[in-house]
Design an enzyme around this catalytic site. Sequence first.
Site, short mmCIF file in Angstrom:
data_model
loop_
_atom_site.label_atom_id
_atom_site.label_comp_id
_atom_site.label_asym_id
_atom_site.label_seq_id
_atom_site.Cartn_x
_atom_site.Cartn_y
_atom_site.Cartn_z
N ARG A 1 0.85 -1.21 0.00
CA ARG A 1 0.00 0.00 0.00
C ARG A 1 0.87 1.25 0.00
O ARG A 1 1.96 1.24 0.56
CB ARG A 1 -0.85 0.06 1.26
CG ARG A 1 -1.66 -1.18 1.49
CD ARG A 1 -3.06 -0.99 0.99
NE ARG A 1 -3.87 -2.17 1.29
CZ ARG A 1 -4.97 -2.46 0.65
NH1 ARG A 1 -5.41 -1.69 -0.32
NH2 ARG A 1 -5.67 -3.53 0.96
N LEU B 1 1.72 4.75 1.49
CA LEU B 1 1.50 5.33 2.81
C LEU B 1 0.95 6.75 2.69
O LEU B 1 1.38 7.53 1.85
CB LEU B 1 2.82 5.39 3.58
CG LEU B 1 3.51 4.07 3.87
CD1 LEU B 1 4.77 4.33 4.69
CD2 LEU B 1 2.58 3.10 4.60
N ASN C 1 12.01 1.34 2.08
CA ASN C 1 11.27 0.33 1.31
C ASN C 1 12.25 -0.43 0.43
O ASN C 1 13.26 0.12 0.00
CB ASN C 1 10.24 1.04 0.41
CG ASN C 1 9.47 0.08 -0.46
OD1 ASN C 1 8.98 -0.96 -0.02
ND2 ASN C 1 9.35 0.41 -1.75
N HIS D 1 12.41 -2.42 -3.20
CA HIS D 1 11.64 -2.48 -4.45
C HIS D 1 12.37 -3.38 -5.45
O HIS D 1 13.60 -3.27 -5.61
CB HIS D 1 11.49 -1.07 -5.04
CG HIS D 1 10.75 -1.06 -6.33
ND1 HIS D 1 9.38 -1.21 -6.39
CD2 HIS D 1 11.18 -0.97 -7.62
CE1 HIS D 1 9.00 -1.19 -7.66
NE2 HIS D 1 10.07 -1.06 -8.43
C1 GRF Z 1 9.71 -8.00 -2.61
O1 GRF Z 1 10.15 -8.44 -3.86
C2 GRF Z 1 9.79 -6.49 -2.52
O2 GRF Z 1 10.75 -5.94 -3.34
C3 GRF Z 1 8.43 -6.07 -2.97
O3 GRF Z 1 7.55 -7.05 -2.48
C4 GRF Z 1 8.25 -8.29 -2.38
C5 GRF Z 1 7.99 -8.83 -0.99
O4 GRF Z 1 8.42 -10.12 -0.83
N1 GRF Z 1 8.15 -4.73 -2.48
P1 GRF Z 1 8.40 -10.83 0.59
O5 GRF Z 1 6.99 -10.73 1.16
O6 GRF Z 1 9.41 -10.17 1.47
O7 GRF Z 1 8.74 -12.25 0.30
#
Ligand code: GRF
Length: 198
Positions: free
Chosen positions: A90, A92, A106, A108
């Site tokens: 989500r 924020l 975060n 990504h």
């Molecule tokens: C990860 O690939 C992250 O980059 C993205 O969501 C995924 C989360 O994976 N934002 P997990 O739940 O930590 O396995």
Amino acid sequence: MDVVVLVSGRGSNLRAICTAIDAGECDATIVGVVSDRKSAGALEFAAGRGIPTRTVALRKGDDRDSWNESLAEEVAALEPDLVVLAGFMRVLGPPLLQRFPGRIINVHPALLPSFPGHNGPQDALDGGVRISGCTVHIVDAGVDTGPILAQAPVPVLTEDTADTLHARIQVQEHQLLPRVIHQIAIGAITLDPLTRAH
Ligand code: GRF
């Protein structure tokens, strides 16, 4: 350094942070895991480790402003030094961003500023890049737009699907995210919401 981790999914990054903490490679304590989904596998994992868990669900028709307020309240009650989004799906709102300015990061699954949003791996394939990877960045009000703290490259293979590419990117995420948290904990990375972090 006390950390709250926000999750929506299975929580492989949460596990990686815990593994690094256990190995003495990440000088942090996870004081809580907060999810927007009761069914998130990450919550079960956290509870199994005795980490306090909270769910602040956002259902269809719910008021988004109230949800943002509740989320900020729950996170703030855990009194973290740092908030880590590890698969939190989500965007924020102001309440949490204002309580923890520059103290939310975060991970990504793409090399930002390329391919922000929910489909980083697929967008990288569609974009035809030969190298993608992962990024850890400070969260601001935009979608994956905050100052970049660290990145790791991952080659894109001709036979890759979004899933195979994402799986290899996650291997790198699991190294990079705990390392960045540790660097913040020891002061090797300074978080500054107003300037590029270094
Ligand atoms: C990860 O690939 C992250 O980059 C993205 O969501 C995924 C989360 O994976 N934002 P997990 O739940 O930590 O396995």
